[in-house]
Design an enzyme around this catalytic site. Structure first.
Site, PDB file in Angstrom:
ATOM      1  CG  HIS A  94      72.327  68.725  54.518  1.00 38.67           C
ATOM      2  ND1 HIS A  94      71.761  69.132  55.358  1.00 38.67           N
ATOM      3  CD2 HIS A  94      72.175  68.202  53.461  1.00 38.67           C
ATOM      4  CE1 HIS A  94      70.813  69.115  54.476  1.00 38.67           C
ATOM      5  NE2 HIS A  94      71.058  67.884  53.353  1.00 38.67           N
ATOM      6  CG  HIS A 149      69.269  62.637  54.320  1.00 33.16           C
ATOM      7  ND1 HIS A 149      69.877  63.748  55.287  1.00 33.16           N
ATOM      8  CD2 HIS A 149      69.449  63.472  53.720  1.00 33.16           C
ATOM      9  CE1 HIS A 149      69.906  65.198  54.707  1.00 33.16           C
ATOM     10  NE2 HIS A 149      69.788  65.554  53.738  1.00 33.16           N
ATOM     11  CG  HIS A 166      69.851  68.875  45.835  1.00 27.61           C
ATOM     12  ND1 HIS A 166      69.642  70.642  46.719  1.00 27.61           N
ATOM     13  CD2 HIS A 166      70.044  67.965  47.157  1.00 27.61           C
ATOM     14  CE1 HIS A 166      69.311  69.882  48.218  1.00 27.61           C
ATOM     15  NE2 HIS A 166      69.340  67.929  47.529  1.00 27.61           N
ATOM     16  CD  GLU A 171      68.289  68.604  51.651  1.00 25.16           C
ATOM     17  OE1 GLU A 171      67.961  68.321  51.901  1.00 25.16           O
ATOM     18  OE2 GLU A 171      68.866  69.675  51.523  1.00 25.16           O
TER      19      GLU A 171
END
Length: 280
Positions: free
Chosen positions: A12, A59, A193, A240
């Protein structure tokens, strides 16, 4: 009862939405990424789901570090896209599957989960981008949504095993729902990441590619990993991926991997998707 028709796993990354907003879909940098999602979009079009359950993390746009729930579930009638600092995006609001959301929340509490229940809340790119990747940019979304937020931002994040358990309760809620809705479940986030610290810019393509196969064929491996394992293999933000476990646990033990796609880097992230169907 309602029926789970498939599970979708996807990144996402916020720059995906920015690329669409700026008309960069067919540029050299972005075309390979977006082309890989066409098979997933076609699958969704043919499957015709009625409800999309979307598992994602905020976020710092709706929740901030002063109050971050481990799990939250939306029960609102409507979810507006939040302005993340660059102005409102040209996508429609999301209609909530309100009655089913309440049913799911009740099942969670019955199974000893204690989610934050959100009657009014906006949604950021964690939900916006996956919906765009699989449903395009319609004038109105063809499905109602159930948003599930998982804390992957503020220590301590939930364990992979707890996310798996939530997926089992989600399946129970769907199978005990008296309607005949067709439900698709989106597990979002990742892939590898890390955006800060000594490993900023870290991507692990080998682990990412193994994940896209293993989440279908060997999910127990990922269920049994520790939170520290996720950070080591996929990066601090790549952890995540525990949110995909909610989707995978709701499906059958054996699934068919119908489509998969991987592209790196998308911004600073290994990115990709899977489409899973329950095996007969």
């Amino acid at each position: 009862m309602a029926k789970i028709i498939g599970g979708l796993g996807t990144s996402h990354v916020p720059s995906i939405g920015a690329a669409l907003d700026k008309g960069l879909r067919d540029t050299a940098d972005w075309k390979p990424f977006f082309d890989g999602y066409e098979a997933g979009k076609e699958w969704v079009k043919e499957a015709k789901p009625d409800i999309a359950v979307v598992v994602f993390n905020d976020h710092g746009n709706t929740f901030f570090l002063d109050r971050v729930p481990t799990f939250a579930v939306g029960v609102a009638d409507t979810y507006n896209p939040v302005d993340e600092g660059w102005g409102p995006r040209a996508i429609p609001p999301f209609e909530g599957a309100t009655d089913f959301s309440w049913h799911f929340v009740d099942k969670l509490v019955e199974r000893h989960f204690d989610p934050l229940v959100c009657r009014e809340i906006e949604v950021d790119h964690g939900m916006q981008v996956p919906m765009e990747l699989f449903f395009g940019r319609p004038e109105t979304w063809p499905v109602k949504v159930v948003p599930i937020w998982v804390n992957t931002i503020q220590y301590p994040i939930p364990t992979p095993q707890r996310c798996w358990e939530m997926g089992k309760v989600l399946r129970e809620a769907i199978e005990s729902w008296p309607g005949d809705e067709r439900v698709v479940i989106l597990g979002t986030g990742g892939l590898s990441h890390q955006l800060q610290g000594a490993r900023a810019g870290f991507i692990n393509q080998e682990a990412d590619r193994a994940w896209l196969d293993g989440i279908a064929s060997n999910p127990e491996h990922y269920r049994n990993m520790t939170r520290e394992d996720y950070v080591e293999q996929f990066g601090s933000e790549g952890a995540e991926l525990i949110m995909w476990l909610v989707m995978r646990a709701a499906m059958n033990e054996k699934v068919d991997l119908v489509h998969k796609h991987y592209y790196a880097p998308a911004s600073m992230t290994g990115a990709g998707m899977v489409v899973l169907e329950n095996a007969a």
